[in-house]
Each structure stands twice: as structure tokens, then as C-alpha cells.
Design an enzyme around this catalytic site. Sequence first.
Site, mmCIF file in Angstrom:
data_model
loop_
_atom_site.group_PDB
_atom_site.id
_atom_site.type_symbol
_atom_site.label_atom_id
_atom_site.label_comp_id
_atom_site.label_asym_id
_atom_site.label_seq_id
_atom_site.Cartn_x
_atom_site.Cartn_y
_atom_site.Cartn_z
ATOM 1 C CB CYS A 3 1.831 4.283 10.887
ATOM 2 S SG CYS A 3 2.131 3.162 9.504
ATOM 3 C CE LYS A 34 10.477 -1.595 14.825
ATOM 4 N NZ LYS A 34 11.152 -2.063 13.590
ATOM 5 C CB VAL A 93 3.409 -0.820 11.822
ATOM 6 C CG1 VAL A 93 3.757 -1.387 13.173
ATOM 7 C CG2 VAL A 93 4.080 0.542 11.637
ATOM 8 C CD GLU A 99 4.989 -4.842 3.179
ATOM 9 O OE1 GLU A 99 4.791 -3.858 2.439
ATOM 10 O OE2 GLU A 99 5.908 -4.876 4.021
ATOM 11 C CB SER A 100 -0.464 -0.794 3.942
ATOM 12 O OG SER A 100 0.288 -0.312 2.847
#
Length: 230
Positions: free
Chosen positions: A15, A42, A55, A67-68
Site C-alpha cells: 500500500c 478483509k 487502508v 485516510e492517510s
Amino acid sequence: MTAASKPELISFDLCPFVQRSVITLLEKNVEFDLTYIDLANKPDWFLAISPLGKVPVLREKGEVLFESAVINEYLDETNPPSLHPADPLKKAKNRAWIEVGGNQLMNSFRMMMSQTEEEYNSHREALIKGFKLVEDQIEGPFFNGETFSLIDAAWAPIFTRLLIVEEALGEDYLPGYPKIRAWAETLVARDSVINSVIDGFRDKFLTYLQNKTYNGDTPAYLAGRLAGSV
């Protein structure tokens, strides 16, 4: 920091978005746990805490963030000193260009997932065009000059993947962008970026691309090009 208080990032092992947060944590020398899940299967416990089913997810102090960009802002605020510029206007501009980075990451992903040569060329053009305005923003060697910032953590995953595919195929995804090229090479050589991915990341990432198919068993465009090239 005790084991119980360590933040936990939930992701899958390739990711790019969780890589942003791992870089941030490494830059700040924060201990953390990293839990990988199978996105094709998942687990129920993950779906119960991830509103979008995506993710990365951060668990800390009994709370969940997703949310990154949001996760990185939280990590930056709670683990000083900040990796953002001190000037409010420059900080806001950095946040805006982080959004551009997210768009470029998706352009890169679409290009690499393309099923046909025509589709690949279309997304490749969009990717290269998307870098045009970025070139004049870079103060070098990092985005803001001499200091590594949160925006560098956000953009590093793009270059991590692009430079791998460039080398494997003999491509150039940064033509006419010397500042971006220098920035990219500086970022991928940084310890926090190198250590933000799994061991053997290059080979696993290329294998992932090589295994992409469409119509059941026909290799996707990039998979076909990579066959025999790595």
C-alpha cells in the site's frame, strides 16, 4: 512508550498510502505496530472499524482514524516537532500540493493497471502532464529546500514505485523535469523511505504487476511488457 500505547497502522504490504504514514513515524522516531490484512479477504474486525473499507487505518488510544492525509496530520501534531513549514501560508500550500500528490499517485496506479497499450499511453500522458506545474514548486533537494517535510513523506511512495518500473522497463516517466527527478532520487535514497516498505519490496511489487490480467487469463499491458524483463 509502552507497547500498549503504541499506534497501530493497518494496511496491506504494497500500500502506497500507508507508506506515507510509516515514513512520518520513522522520521519522528515513534515506535509503532504494523498489521497487514488481505484486501481480497478483509477480516470482519477491519470492516467494523473502517467506514470506507480502505487502508490505511490508524488505531491509537482506543480510537480509529482513516485516510492517510488525516493520519499524517494527526501524527505530525502529536509527535513534535512538526514536519510542516512554520509559516501558515507555506503550510497551506504544502497541504494543497499533497492533494496533487494523491492525484498523481492515482494516475500512476491507473497507468500501471492498464489493460491495453492505448489505455496505458493515455494514463502515462496524464501522469506526465500532472507533473508539469510541480516542477516549478520544488526548492530542492526536498520540496521546501533543505528540510524534509510532510509533503516529502506524501510524495515519496509515488517515486518509490515509478523509479522501480522505470528501471525495469527502461521508461522515463519524468521527461523534462530535472527538479522532480532530483527530488525523486533524493527521497528514494532516504533511510526513512527505504525502511518504510517490506523487505524484498521491489521484487514483490514487480511480481504483483506481472500477475495482473484481464479477461481471465490475458496479461495486462504492463504485465506483458515486464515478462522476461526482470
